[in-house]
Write a protein that holds these residues in place. Structure first.
Motif, PDB file in Angstrom:
ATOM      1  N   THR A  99     -26.695  19.081 -16.631  1.00 11.20           N
ATOM      2  CA  THR A  99     -26.412  18.715 -15.251  1.00 11.20           C
ATOM      3  C   THR A  99     -26.168  17.212 -15.148  1.00 11.20           C
ATOM      4  O   THR A  99     -26.813  16.438 -15.874  1.00 11.20           O
ATOM      5  CB  THR A  99     -27.594  19.104 -14.316  1.00 11.20           C
ATOM      6  OG1 THR A  99     -27.494  18.379 -13.078  1.00 11.20           O
ATOM      7  CG2 THR A  99     -28.945  18.801 -14.935  1.00 11.20           C
ATOM      8  N   PRO A 100     -25.250  16.790 -14.268  1.00 12.07           N
ATOM      9  CA  PRO A 100     -25.020  15.345 -14.131  1.00 12.07           C
ATOM     10  C   PRO A 100     -26.261  14.613 -13.631  1.00 12.07           C
ATOM     11  O   PRO A 100     -26.343  13.388 -13.743  1.00 12.07           O
ATOM     12  CB  PRO A 100     -23.861  15.251 -13.134  1.00 12.07           C
ATOM     13  CG  PRO A 100     -23.669  16.607 -12.577  1.00 12.07           C
ATOM     14  CD  PRO A 100     -24.339  17.597 -13.463  1.00 12.07           C
ATOM     15  N   ILE A 106     -30.264  17.425 -19.088  1.00 12.76           N
ATOM     16  CA  ILE A 106     -29.458  16.429 -19.803  1.00 12.76           C
ATOM     17  C   ILE A 106     -28.099  16.250 -19.131  1.00 12.76           C
ATOM     18  O   ILE A 106     -27.455  17.225 -18.736  1.00 12.76           O
ATOM     19  CB  ILE A 106     -29.278  16.839 -21.292  1.00 12.76           C
ATOM     20  CG1 ILE A 106     -30.583  16.583 -22.053  1.00 12.76           C
ATOM     21  CG2 ILE A 106     -28.118  16.097 -21.943  1.00 12.76           C
ATOM     22  CD1 ILE A 106     -30.524  16.936 -23.517  1.00 12.76           C
ATOM     23  N   SER A 107     -27.677  14.989 -19.029  1.00 14.52           N
ATOM     24  CA  SER A 107     -26.327  14.655 -18.575  1.00 14.52           C
ATOM     25  C   SER A 107     -25.602  13.973 -19.727  1.00 14.52           C
ATOM     26  O   SER A 107     -26.182  13.143 -20.416  1.00 14.52           O
ATOM     27  CB  SER A 107     -26.406  13.687 -17.393  1.00 14.52           C
ATOM     28  OG  SER A 107     -25.148  13.049 -17.208  1.00 14.52           O
ATOM     29  N   ILE A 108     -24.345  14.312 -19.937  1.00 15.17           N
ATOM     30  CA  ILE A 108     -23.618  13.637 -21.026  1.00 15.17           C
ATOM     31  C   ILE A 108     -22.943  12.357 -20.538  1.00 15.17           C
ATOM     32  O   ILE A 108     -22.355  11.630 -21.327  1.00 15.17           O
ATOM     33  CB  ILE A 108     -22.597  14.553 -21.744  1.00 15.17           C
ATOM     34  CG1 ILE A 108     -21.501  15.032 -20.797  1.00 15.17           C
ATOM     35  CG2 ILE A 108     -23.290  15.724 -22.421  1.00 15.17           C
ATOM     36  CD1 ILE A 108     -20.241  15.480 -21.552  1.00 15.17           C
ATOM     37  N   GLY A 109     -23.030  12.065 -19.264  1.00 15.41           N
ATOM     38  CA  GLY A 109     -22.440  10.825 -18.768  1.00 15.41           C
ATOM     39  C   GLY A 109     -22.368  10.828 -17.256  1.00 15.41           C
ATOM     40  O   GLY A 109     -22.512  11.875 -16.617  1.00 15.41           O
ATOM     41  N   GLY A 142     -18.443  22.117 -14.984  1.00 12.31           N
ATOM     42  CA  GLY A 142     -19.502  22.989 -15.474  1.00 12.31           C
ATOM     43  C   GLY A 142     -20.171  22.396 -16.686  1.00 12.31           C
ATOM     44  O   GLY A 142     -19.759  21.350 -17.193  1.00 12.31           O
ATOM     45  N   GLY A 143     -21.194  23.092 -17.157  1.00 13.42           N
ATOM     46  CA  GLY A 143     -21.965  22.576 -18.296  1.00 13.42           C
ATOM     47  C   GLY A 143     -21.419  22.989 -19.649  1.00 13.42           C
ATOM     48  O   GLY A 143     -22.032  22.693 -20.677  1.00 13.42           O
ATOM     49  N   PRO A 190     -20.296  19.813 -21.743  1.00 18.67           N
ATOM     50  CA  PRO A 190     -21.528  19.112 -22.135  1.00 18.67           C
ATOM     51  C   PRO A 190     -22.339  19.877 -23.182  1.00 18.67           C
ATOM     52  O   PRO A 190     -22.842  19.285 -24.140  1.00 18.67           O
ATOM     53  CB  PRO A 190     -22.296  18.984 -20.815  1.00 18.67           C
ATOM     54  CG  PRO A 190     -21.228  18.932 -19.779  1.00 18.67           C
ATOM     55  CD  PRO A 190     -20.160  19.866 -20.261  1.00 18.67           C
ATOM     56  N   TYR A 240     -20.468  11.157 -14.751  1.00 21.51           N
ATOM     57  CA  TYR A 240     -19.277  11.712 -14.131  1.00 21.51           C
ATOM     58  C   TYR A 240     -19.561  13.186 -13.927  1.00 21.51           C
ATOM     59  O   TYR A 240     -20.432  13.748 -14.576  1.00 21.51           O
ATOM     60  CB  TYR A 240     -18.033  11.520 -15.007  1.00 21.51           C
ATOM     61  CG  TYR A 240     -18.321  11.709 -16.477  1.00 21.51           C
ATOM     62  CD1 TYR A 240     -18.541  10.615 -17.311  1.00 21.51           C
ATOM     63  CD2 TYR A 240     -18.420  12.998 -17.023  1.00 21.51           C
ATOM     64  CE1 TYR A 240     -18.845  10.788 -18.648  1.00 21.51           C
ATOM     65  CE2 TYR A 240     -18.721  13.171 -18.351  1.00 21.51           C
ATOM     66  CZ  TYR A 240     -18.931  12.066 -19.163  1.00 21.51           C
ATOM     67  OH  TYR A 240     -19.238  12.237 -20.485  1.00 21.51           O
ATOM     68  N   VAL A 241     -18.821  13.794 -13.012  1.00 20.79           N
ATOM     69  CA  VAL A 241     -19.108  15.198 -12.707  1.00 20.79           C
ATOM     70  C   VAL A 241     -18.010  16.089 -13.272  1.00 20.79           C
ATOM     71  O   VAL A 241     -16.833  15.917 -12.964  1.00 20.79           O
ATOM     72  CB  VAL A 241     -19.237  15.409 -11.182  1.00 20.79           C
ATOM     73  CG1 VAL A 241     -19.529  16.867 -10.870  1.00 20.79           C
ATOM     74  CG2 VAL A 241     -20.336  14.516 -10.627  1.00 20.79           C
ATOM     75  N   LEU A 242     -18.409  17.018 -14.131  1.00 23.49           N
ATOM     76  CA  LEU A 242     -17.477  17.999 -14.682  1.00 23.49           C
ATOM     77  C   LEU A 242     -17.614  19.293 -13.886  1.00 23.49           C
ATOM     78  O   LEU A 242     -18.521  19.438 -13.072  1.00 23.49           O
ATOM     79  CB  LEU A 242     -17.806  18.231 -16.154  1.00 23.49           C
ATOM     80  CG  LEU A 242     -17.719  16.983 -17.035  1.00 23.49           C
ATOM     81  CD1 LEU A 242     -18.376  17.214 -18.389  1.00 23.49           C
ATOM     82  CD2 LEU A 242     -16.275  16.561 -17.212  1.00 23.49           C
TER      83      LEU A 242
HETATM   84  N1  ADE Z   1     -22.268  19.393 -15.553  1.00 22.48           N
HETATM   85  C1  ADE Z   1     -21.309  18.795 -14.813  1.00 22.48           C
HETATM   86  N2  ADE Z   1     -21.159  17.510 -15.144  1.00 22.48           N
HETATM   87  C2  ADE Z   1     -22.041  17.266 -16.158  1.00 22.48           C
HETATM   88  C3  ADE Z   1     -22.376  16.137 -16.944  1.00 22.48           C
HETATM   89  N3  ADE Z   1     -21.785  14.957 -16.762  1.00 22.48           N
HETATM   90  N4  ADE Z   1     -23.342  16.272 -17.870  1.00 22.48           N
HETATM   91  C4  ADE Z   1     -23.971  17.439 -18.045  1.00 22.48           C
HETATM   92  N5  ADE Z   1     -23.711  18.550 -17.339  1.00 22.48           N
HETATM   93  C5  ADE Z   1     -22.751  18.466 -16.406  1.00 22.48           C
END
Ligand code: ADE
Length: 230
Positions: A92-93, A134-137, A143-144, A147, A139-141
Motif C-alpha cells: 500500500t502507498p 510496505i510502499s515501494i515509493g 494496485g499492489g 509492488p 506515488y500511487v499505482l
Molecule cells: N499500491 C498502490 N501504490 C502502491 C505503492 N506505491 N506501493 C505499494 N503498494 C501500492
C-alpha cells in the motif's frame, strides 16, 4: 528456499514476468517458490464479489475484509512446519518505504505472504490481519501487483544462488543496503560513433583506464566515479 504467496484479483498479471530470466531460473532451481492465489476463490458469495462502496460515502470501491481473511486463513492452515518464519505484508502507498535494508530483513523469512490491493484501498480492518505494510515509493499505482513483483525480485536476489555471478551481489549498487555507489560501466565496442541531429559525427570512447589492465588504477577510478554519482 523462500516461498512467496501472492494474493491478488489479477493473477494473470504475474505470468509473463515471473516466467523470465533470473526469477524463472530461481524457481526451476527450487531456490524460491512463487504461488499466486486468486482472491476471488475465497469470496463469500456466488458473484465472487471482492469489493464494495465505502460506508459513509466517498469515491471508488474498497476491498472487503472477509475474503482476505479467508484467503489468509487458508494459507496459514497449509503451513506444515510450525517453526517456519512467516510474514504477512500488505502492499500500500501508506506503508513503510521499501529500501535495500528492508529487502535484506525480509530475505530472512521462510515465507512472505503479499497482499495486493486494488481500487481505493482495503477495509481498515485488514490492517489487523497483516504483520506490516510496505510502499515501494511515494506515488500511487493502480494496485499492489507491481509492488509485489518488486518485493519478490528484490528479496529473491538475496537468496544464495539466485544471482548468477558469485560477486555480483557484493559489488553491486548497494553497499550494505545503504547508498547508491555504482560506477559507470562499459562494454564493447571501445569506440562508438553517433551522428548528432546536425549530422555531426561524434565518437564516444571507453575511458582509457578501463582498457589499461591496471587493476589498482581501475579500482581507484571506480571509487572516484562512485562518489561522483552520489
Ligand atoms: N499500491 C498502490 N501504490 C502502491 C505503492 N506505491 N506501493 C505499494 N503498494 C501500492
Amino acid at each position: 528456499m523462500i516461498t512467496f504467496d501472492l494474493i491478488t484479483i489479477f493473477p494473470k498479471a504475474f505470468d509473463s514476468y515471473l516466467a523470465e530470466s533470473i526469477i524463472k531460473r530461481a524457481q526451476q532451481k527450487k531456490l524460491i517458490k512463487i504461488k499466486i492465489h486468486n482472491l476471488r476463490d475465497y469470496t463469500m458469495d456466488k458473484h465472487k464479489k471482492v469489493d464494495d462502496r465505502p460506508y459513509g460515502g466517498g469515491p471508488g470501491m474498497i476491498l472487503m475484509v472477509e475474503s482476505i481473511s479467508k484467503a489468509l486463513r487458508a494459507l496459514k492452515s497449509k503451513i506444515k512446519n510450525q517453526k517456519s518464519k512467516i510474514r504477512i505484508i500488505m502492499l500500500t502507498p501508506a506503508g513503510k518505504k521499501f529500501t535495500q535494508r528492508e529487502v535484506e530483513r525480509l530475505a530472512k523469512y521462510n515465507q512472505l505472504i503479499l497482499l495486493c490491493g486494488r481500487y481505493e484501498g482495503f477495509d481498515a480492518r485488514v490492517d489487523k490481519l497483516v504483520d506490516e505494510k510496505i510502499s515501494i515509493g511515494d506515488y500511487v499505482l493502480s494496485g499492489g501487483e507491481l509492488p509485489a513483483m518488486v518485493v519478490v525480485e528484490a528479496v529473491a536476489r538475496q537468496i544464495p544462488g539466485v544471482v548468477g555471478h558469485k560477486d555480483a551481489l557484493s559489488e553491486e549498487t548497494f553497499a550494505k543496503g545503504l547508498d547508491y555507489v555504482e560506477y559507470p560501466q562499459y562494454t564493447r565496442p571501445e569506440k562508438f560513433k553517433v551522428k548528432s541531429q546536425k549530422s555531426k559525427v561524434k565518437i564516444m570512447e571507453v575511458p582509457k583506464v578501463l582498457l589499461s589492465g591496471n587493476h589498482k588504477e581501475i579500482k581507484k577510478w571506480r571509487e572516484r566515479q562512485s562518489k561522483k554519482r552520489k
